[in-house]
Design a protein around this motif. Structure first.
Motif, PDB file in Angstrom:
ATOM      1  N   GLY A  62     -33.380  30.164 -42.384  1.00  0.00           N
ATOM      2  CA  GLY A  62     -33.942  29.599 -43.598  1.00  0.00           C
ATOM      3  C   GLY A  62     -32.923  29.075 -44.578  1.00  0.00           C
ATOM      4  O   GLY A  62     -33.280  28.383 -45.531  1.00  0.00           O
ATOM      5  N   SER A  63     -31.634  29.341 -44.371  1.00  0.00           N
ATOM      6  CA  SER A  63     -30.630  28.937 -45.347  1.00  0.00           C
ATOM      7  C   SER A  63     -30.315  27.444 -45.213  1.00  0.00           C
ATOM      8  O   SER A  63     -30.503  26.825 -44.178  1.00  0.00           O
ATOM      9  CB  SER A  63     -29.353  29.751 -45.166  1.00  0.00           C
ATOM     10  N   ASP A  64     -29.809  26.862 -46.311  1.00  0.00           N
ATOM     11  CA  ASP A  64     -29.444  25.446 -46.314  1.00  0.00           C
ATOM     12  C   ASP A  64     -28.325  25.158 -45.318  1.00  0.00           C
ATOM     13  O   ASP A  64     -28.331  24.129 -44.647  1.00  0.00           O
ATOM     14  CB  ASP A  64     -29.001  25.011 -47.716  1.00  0.00           C
ATOM     15  N   GLU A  65     -27.374  26.054 -45.228  1.00  0.00           N
ATOM     16  CA  GLU A  65     -26.254  25.861 -44.305  1.00  0.00           C
ATOM     17  C   GLU A  65     -26.742  25.839 -42.859  1.00  0.00           C
ATOM     18  O   GLU A  65     -26.272  25.047 -42.044  1.00  0.00           O
ATOM     19  CB  GLU A  65     -25.210  26.975 -44.488  1.00  0.00           C
ATOM     20  N   SER A  66     -27.697  26.665 -42.549  1.00  0.00           N
ATOM     21  CA  SER A  66     -28.264  26.689 -41.204  1.00  0.00           C
ATOM     22  C   SER A  66     -28.976  25.382 -40.889  1.00  0.00           C
ATOM     23  O   SER A  66     -28.841  24.835 -39.791  1.00  0.00           O
ATOM     24  CB  SER A  66     -29.226  27.865 -41.065  1.00  0.00           C
ATOM     25  N   VAL A  67     -29.718  24.860 -41.851  1.00  0.00           N
ATOM     26  CA  VAL A  67     -30.427  23.593 -41.659  1.00  0.00           C
ATOM     27  C   VAL A  67     -29.420  22.472 -41.432  1.00  0.00           C
ATOM     28  O   VAL A  67     -29.598  21.624 -40.544  1.00  0.00           O
ATOM     29  CB  VAL A  67     -31.345  23.291 -42.867  1.00  0.00           C
ATOM     30  N   ARG A  68     -28.329  22.455 -42.214  1.00  0.00           N
ATOM     31  CA  ARG A  68     -27.290  21.426 -42.043  1.00  0.00           C
ATOM     32  C   ARG A  68     -26.663  21.515 -40.648  1.00  0.00           C
ATOM     33  O   ARG A  68     -26.437  20.502 -39.986  1.00  0.00           O
ATOM     34  CB  ARG A  68     -26.206  21.595 -43.100  1.00  0.00           C
ATOM     35  N   GLN A  69     -26.366  22.732 -40.223  1.00  0.00           N
ATOM     36  CA  GLN A  69     -25.720  22.925 -38.922  1.00  0.00           C
ATOM     37  C   GLN A  69     -26.634  22.459 -37.782  1.00  0.00           C
ATOM     38  O   GLN A  69     -26.187  21.772 -36.864  1.00  0.00           O
ATOM     39  CB  GLN A  69     -25.356  24.394 -38.725  1.00  0.00           C
ATOM     40  N   ILE A  70     -27.900  22.785 -37.849  1.00  0.00           N
ATOM     41  CA  ILE A  70     -28.842  22.362 -36.808  1.00  0.00           C
ATOM     42  C   ILE A  70     -28.984  20.838 -36.817  1.00  0.00           C
ATOM     43  O   ILE A  70     -29.018  20.202 -35.761  1.00  0.00           O
ATOM     44  CB  ILE A  70     -30.211  23.053 -37.001  1.00  0.00           C
ATOM     45  N   ALA A  71     -29.024  20.240 -38.008  1.00  0.00           N
ATOM     46  CA  ALA A  71     -29.134  18.788 -38.103  1.00  0.00           C
ATOM     47  C   ALA A  71     -27.907  18.111 -37.497  1.00  0.00           C
ATOM     48  O   ALA A  71     -28.021  17.087 -36.829  1.00  0.00           O
ATOM     49  CB  ALA A  71     -29.305  18.370 -39.560  1.00  0.00           C
ATOM     50  N   ARG A  72     -26.730  18.681 -37.690  1.00  0.00           N
ATOM     51  CA  ARG A  72     -25.512  18.109 -37.117  1.00  0.00           C
ATOM     52  C   ARG A  72     -25.488  18.257 -35.594  1.00  0.00           C
ATOM     53  O   ARG A  72     -25.159  17.316 -34.881  1.00  0.00           O
ATOM     54  CB  ARG A  72     -24.276  18.800 -37.692  1.00  0.00           C
ATOM     55  N   VAL A  78     -25.156  13.089 -40.066  1.00  0.00           N
ATOM     56  CA  VAL A  78     -23.946  13.278 -40.857  1.00  0.00           C
ATOM     57  C   VAL A  78     -24.316  13.232 -42.334  1.00  0.00           C
ATOM     58  O   VAL A  78     -25.355  12.688 -42.708  1.00  0.00           O
ATOM     59  CB  VAL A  78     -22.888  12.200 -40.533  1.00  0.00           C
ATOM     60  N   GLU A  79     -23.457  13.771 -43.150  1.00  0.00           N
ATOM     61  CA  GLU A  79     -23.690  13.733 -44.597  1.00  0.00           C
ATOM     62  C   GLU A  79     -23.147  12.439 -45.173  1.00  0.00           C
ATOM     63  O   GLU A  79     -22.331  11.745 -44.550  1.00  0.00           O
ATOM     64  CB  GLU A  79     -23.022  14.952 -45.241  1.00  0.00           C
ATOM     65  N   ASP A  80     -23.580  12.131 -46.369  1.00  0.00           N
ATOM     66  CA  ASP A  80     -23.131  10.917 -47.050  1.00  0.00           C
ATOM     67  C   ASP A  80     -21.612  10.946 -47.205  1.00  0.00           C
ATOM     68  O   ASP A  80     -21.036  11.970 -47.573  1.00  0.00           O
ATOM     69  CB  ASP A  80     -23.780  10.798 -48.432  1.00  0.00           C
ATOM     70  N   GLY A  81     -20.992   9.806 -46.927  1.00  0.00           N
ATOM     71  CA  GLY A  81     -19.558   9.685 -47.115  1.00  0.00           C
ATOM     72  C   GLY A  81     -18.736  10.123 -45.916  1.00  0.00           C
ATOM     73  O   GLY A  81     -17.513   9.954 -45.918  1.00  0.00           O
TER      74      GLY A  81
END
Length: 90
Positions: A62-72, A78-81
């Motif tokens: 449920g954490s934001d970091e987990s969501v970012r990691q799964i998306a990557r 990728v994130e902006d920039g």
């Protein structure tokens, strides 16, 4: 009285011999069961460790970091920039 004493001694000797033979004949089975118990205990410890790791993964979902990691990893986002490098040899 002498006959009773001899019979009693023979019975005691027979019981001791029977007990010794039983213990000796069961020793391989006992050793196999001890080995099996040790293997099962090791499997149980491994299962507990895997269960703990999975529980930590579930808690982190449920954490934001987990969501970012799964998306990557799964969606290759990728994130902006961020710069994307593509290996054209592959």
């Amino acid at each position: 009285m002498l006959r009773t004493s001899v019979v009693t001694k023979l019975i005691i000797v027979a019981v001791i011999v029977y007990a010794a033979v039983t213990v000796v004949s069961l020793q391989p089975k006992i050793e196999a069961l001890v080995q099996e118990r040790n293997e099962l205990a090791a499997q149980a410890d491994a299962a507990v460790g895997a269960n703990d790791a999975l529980r930590q993964d579930i808690d982190a979902l449920g954490s934001d970091e987990s969501v970012r990691q799964i998306a990557r990893e799964r969606l290759h986002l990728v994130e902006d920039g961020e710069l994307i490098y593509v290996d054209s040899t592959k």
